[in-house]
Design a protein around this motif. Sequence first.
Motif, PDB file in Angstrom:
ATOM      1  N   ILE A  17       0.846  -1.197   0.000  1.00 58.48           N
ATOM      2  CA  ILE A  17       0.000   0.000   0.000  1.00 58.48           C
ATOM      3  C   ILE A  17       0.882   1.248   0.000  1.00 58.48           C
ATOM      4  O   ILE A  17       0.578   2.240  -0.655  1.00 58.48           O
ATOM      5  CB  ILE A  17      -0.954  -0.030   1.215  1.00 58.48           C
ATOM      6  CG1 ILE A  17      -1.942  -1.185   1.035  1.00 58.48           C
ATOM      7  CG2 ILE A  17      -1.715   1.286   1.362  1.00 58.48           C
ATOM      8  CD1 ILE A  17      -2.796  -1.468   2.251  1.00 58.48           C
ATOM      9  N   ARG A  18       2.003   1.172   0.695  1.00 62.57           N
ATOM     10  CA  ARG A  18       2.924   2.301   0.701  1.00 62.57           C
ATOM     11  C   ARG A  18       3.483   2.527  -0.704  1.00 62.57           C
ATOM     12  O   ARG A  18       3.524   3.651  -1.208  1.00 62.57           O
ATOM     13  CB  ARG A  18       4.054   2.067   1.701  1.00 62.57           C
ATOM     14  CG  ARG A  18       4.941   3.304   1.925  1.00 62.57           C
ATOM     15  CD  ARG A  18       6.099   3.020   2.853  1.00 62.57           C
ATOM     16  NE  ARG A  18       5.669   2.444   4.123  1.00 62.57           N
ATOM     17  CZ  ARG A  18       6.105   1.256   4.596  1.00 62.57           C
ATOM     18  NH1 ARG A  18       7.010   0.562   3.922  1.00 62.57           N
ATOM     19  NH2 ARG A  18       5.659   0.787   5.737  1.00 62.57           N
TER      20      ARG A  18
ATOM     21  N   VAL B 101       0.691   5.871   0.916  1.00 64.58           N
ATOM     22  CA  VAL B 101       0.142   6.177   2.236  1.00 64.58           C
ATOM     23  C   VAL B 101       0.539   5.067   3.208  1.00 64.58           C
ATOM     24  O   VAL B 101       0.810   3.934   2.804  1.00 64.58           O
ATOM     25  CB  VAL B 101      -1.406   6.301   2.240  1.00 64.58           C
ATOM     26  CG1 VAL B 101      -1.870   7.489   1.436  1.00 64.58           C
ATOM     27  CG2 VAL B 101      -2.031   5.031   1.724  1.00 64.58           C
ATOM     28  N   GLU B 102       0.578   5.439   4.480  1.00 65.86           N
ATOM     29  CA  GLU B 102       0.855   4.451   5.516  1.00 65.86           C
ATOM     30  C   GLU B 102      -0.454   3.792   5.926  1.00 65.86           C
ATOM     31  O   GLU B 102      -1.465   4.475   6.104  1.00 65.86           O
ATOM     32  CB  GLU B 102       1.480   5.120   6.743  1.00 65.86           C
ATOM     33  CG  GLU B 102       2.840   5.731   6.493  1.00 65.86           C
ATOM     34  CD  GLU B 102       3.876   4.691   6.070  1.00 65.86           C
ATOM     35  OE1 GLU B 102       3.797   3.533   6.558  1.00 65.86           O
ATOM     36  OE2 GLU B 102       4.738   5.033   5.233  1.00 65.86           O
ATOM     37  N   ALA B 103      -0.440   2.484   6.063  1.00 62.40           N
ATOM     38  CA  ALA B 103      -1.662   1.796   6.439  1.00 62.40           C
ATOM     39  C   ALA B 103      -1.334   0.610   7.326  1.00 62.40           C
ATOM     40  O   ALA B 103      -0.212   0.116   7.346  1.00 62.40           O
ATOM     41  CB  ALA B 103      -2.402   1.317   5.194  1.00 62.40           C
TER      42      ALA B 103
ATOM     43  N   TYR C 282      -6.037   3.453   7.504  1.00 64.40           N
ATOM     44  CA  TYR C 282      -5.051   4.408   6.988  1.00 64.40           C
ATOM     45  C   TYR C 282      -4.611   5.327   8.107  1.00 64.40           C
ATOM     46  O   TYR C 282      -5.393   5.670   8.998  1.00 64.40           O
ATOM     47  CB  TYR C 282      -5.648   5.216   5.839  1.00 64.40           C
ATOM     48  CG  TYR C 282      -6.200   4.351   4.744  1.00 64.40           C
ATOM     49  CD1 TYR C 282      -5.330   3.675   3.888  1.00 64.40           C
ATOM     50  CD2 TYR C 282      -7.576   4.181   4.578  1.00 64.40           C
ATOM     51  CE1 TYR C 282      -5.830   2.855   2.882  1.00 64.40           C
ATOM     52  CE2 TYR C 282      -8.076   3.372   3.578  1.00 64.40           C
ATOM     53  CZ  TYR C 282      -7.205   2.710   2.734  1.00 64.40           C
ATOM     54  OH  TYR C 282      -7.683   1.898   1.771  1.00 64.40           O
ATOM     55  N   HIS C 283      -3.367   5.738   8.050  1.00 64.18           N
ATOM     56  CA  HIS C 283      -2.859   6.655   9.064  1.00 64.18           C
ATOM     57  C   HIS C 283      -2.928   8.069   8.548  1.00 64.18           C
ATOM     58  O   HIS C 283      -2.355   8.376   7.495  1.00 64.18           O
ATOM     59  CB  HIS C 283      -1.408   6.308   9.421  1.00 64.18           C
ATOM     60  CG  HIS C 283      -1.309   4.961  10.082  1.00 64.18           C
ATOM     61  ND1 HIS C 283      -0.108   4.366  10.376  1.00 64.18           N
ATOM     62  CD2 HIS C 283      -2.269   4.090  10.485  1.00 64.18           C
ATOM     63  CE1 HIS C 283      -0.336   3.186  10.937  1.00 64.18           C
ATOM     64  NE2 HIS C 283      -1.637   2.994  11.011  1.00 64.18           N
TER      65      HIS C 283
ATOM     66  N   TYR D 158       0.154   3.338  -3.245  1.00 64.72           N
ATOM     67  CA  TYR D 158      -0.691   4.509  -2.969  1.00 64.72           C
ATOM     68  C   TYR D 158       0.045   5.628  -2.252  1.00 64.72           C
ATOM     69  O   TYR D 158      -0.500   6.708  -2.048  1.00 64.72           O
ATOM     70  CB  TYR D 158      -1.899   4.102  -2.120  1.00 64.72           C
ATOM     71  CG  TYR D 158      -2.918   3.272  -2.867  1.00 64.72           C
ATOM     72  CD1 TYR D 158      -3.927   3.895  -3.612  1.00 64.72           C
ATOM     73  CD2 TYR D 158      -2.875   1.895  -2.836  1.00 64.72           C
ATOM     74  CE1 TYR D 158      -4.861   3.149  -4.297  1.00 64.72           C
ATOM     75  CE2 TYR D 158      -3.810   1.133  -3.522  1.00 64.72           C
ATOM     76  CZ  TYR D 158      -4.805   1.769  -4.247  1.00 64.72           C
ATOM     77  OH  TYR D 158      -5.727   1.034  -4.921  1.00 64.72           O
TER      78      TYR D 158
ATOM     79  N   SER E 202       0.019  10.716   6.826  1.00 63.47           N
ATOM     80  CA  SER E 202       1.178   9.890   6.513  1.00 63.47           C
ATOM     81  C   SER E 202       1.473   9.838   5.024  1.00 63.47           C
ATOM     82  O   SER E 202       2.358   9.143   4.583  1.00 63.47           O
ATOM     83  CB  SER E 202       0.939   8.462   7.007  1.00 63.47           C
ATOM     84  OG  SER E 202      -0.118   7.891   6.252  1.00 63.47           O
ATOM     85  N   HIS E 203       0.674  10.571   4.235  1.00 57.98           N
ATOM     86  CA  HIS E 203       0.891  10.500   2.789  1.00 57.98           C
ATOM     87  C   HIS E 203       2.226  11.116   2.449  1.00 57.98           C
ATOM     88  O   HIS E 203       2.619  12.161   2.965  1.00 57.98           O
ATOM     89  CB  HIS E 203      -0.235  11.198   2.033  1.00 57.98           C
ATOM     90  CG  HIS E 203      -0.554  12.561   2.566  1.00 57.98           C
ATOM     91  ND1 HIS E 203       0.101  13.671   2.131  1.00 57.98           N
ATOM     92  CD2 HIS E 203      -1.422  12.954   3.513  1.00 57.98           C
ATOM     93  CE1 HIS E 203      -0.367  14.712   2.788  1.00 57.98           C
ATOM     94  NE2 HIS E 203      -1.286  14.299   3.643  1.00 57.98           N
TER      95      HIS E 203
END
Lengths: 257, 355
Positions: free
Chosen positions: A228-229, A234-236, A250-251, A232, A254-255
């Motif tokens: 996912i990082r 983003v942190e998840a 999703y965090h 996308y 964190s994008h």
Amino acid sequence: MEIRASDVRAVLGGSQILRGVDLRAERGELVGVIGPNGSGKSTLLKCIYRVLKPTGGAVWLDGRALSEYSYKASARRVAVVAQHNYYNFDFSVQDVVMMGRAPHKRTLDRDNAQDRQMAARALETVGMADFARRSFATLSGGEQQRVILARALAQDTPCLILDEPTNHLDIKFQLQLMDIVKGLDRTVIAAIHDLNIAAMYCDRLYAVREGRVVASGRPEEVLTPELIRTVYEVEAQVLRDERGGLRIFYHPGSHGS
Amino acid sequence: MERRRWGGDAAWFPVCLALVGALVLSLLLAVSFGTVSIPLGQVYEVILEELRALLPGGTAPTGGSVRDVVWLIRLPRLILAVGVGMGLSVCGAVMQAIVKNPLADPYVLGVSSGAYLGASLAMLLGLGGFLGGSAMGVLGCAGALLVSLGVMALANLGGRSNAVKLLLAGTALSAVCAGFSNFFIFLLNDDHAATAVVQWSMGSLAAADWGSNAVIVAVAVLGSLFFWSQYRNLNLMLLGDDCAVTLGADLHRWRLIYLTAAALMVGFAVYKAGLIGFVGLLIPHVVRMLFGTDHKKLIPISALLGAIFLVWADVLCRVILPGNELPIGVLTALVGAPVFVYLMARKKYGFGGGD
């Protein structure tokens, strides 16, 4: 019916959108295609449902190249629910669903009892049987999309392609639509934005980024925080709920920027 | 909101039959109107006599002024009205599908200005001298066809044509044709010719005769039947080309075929009747409002309703100004526009927008 895409490449407006994509959907499988906006997942599906011609590679239906099928023949095998369905004219719901029978008809064939029956059954499957006489334009977005699904069902094809069909729909309709699709015994390829929905419903996933498949496999193999990082940015966090289903959180903030 | 429509899937066929009956009845009634008053019995006597003469072994009809008025003046006009009304209404519905725009009419893709340019050339430059009295009609028809083909060619430059490119090409060529027409009219400064062109462009059924009627009505009927047989493709056209592909139809080729057929139908109508506005816009919308957008119903009902409408429009033209005849294009605009505005104001009919 089996759908296979091999080394599909596509150029749109001078830029290379697909850089050689391989994809396979076996009989009865629900295959999800995930990836951020502009990753090429919609372009890939358009190549599979013939709205775009790949500039390289090929799509195969049951081992035969898609380009060898007539448009009518491929429309008897693959039906599509796409994201944009605004019509400038006022059809009744019944009219719209009956159009699904078009690929089964020659020019002077009339609609027969069987066609009407299939249309009625399709409307029933999507829970819109009471709306047959209504004007399509007066329905809500979710209702319209279910009617389009009914049209695809009336098309009576072994394969179904969903091109981000649940965009702009609220969560109830998203689940409703995916529940209906999951209950069908058809080969389905769906482009899906919501990773939780992809995890809940799909048998296998393809993750697409910048025109390439970066991962594929069962949802739990594909949907990892690392992937996912990468895909996308983003942190998840990926957890299991009490029934063993995947849940993605999703965090905020964190994008990658 | 439950949309109330006259008849769902079953009722449209009886409606068509009823309209055929209404058309015949309209003709029989309309033929009794005119500047010269002739007893109804005499009118039908003449028609029956002429019809009997057409049968094998029939005797030649007796002449006379009553016979001339009924058989050579009134009836040909009405039959022409049937052909032109049918052709324009069906082409209006088809054009609206081809360009996916409810504002389209048979003349939308440059047909009217092409016809106008042709007629201007015929009148002003004497180009059609060898064609005799029908020079404006012939060159008008040729202009309409040529511009239609030009629009198609233009819209296919640099990739496949689509609804928007067709509309833009039509608008561009229209402007060019209108510019040229006005240029010639200005340059030659011939008041008489200019008046004749303007009058021609207002439409008239007065030039009707049996010889050309046969062709025009045949083209209108065959064209309508052809488009009726294409109702599935016409329905799909409204969904857009991409969606149509997923439903098994590659509409690009069909669009060109339909445009050519429609241009031919309109061209023939232009040839004898000049430009008659609003029929092709109004009738399809009225039918859609009552019966829905499905072309299986829209095409045949528009054809019949358009024919009936123009028959009565022609009657009105002849009786509304005592001792004079109103150009039919003026009348259809004067009657059609308020009806159109009324439809818009009713709100129930969204012209496709739906909201």
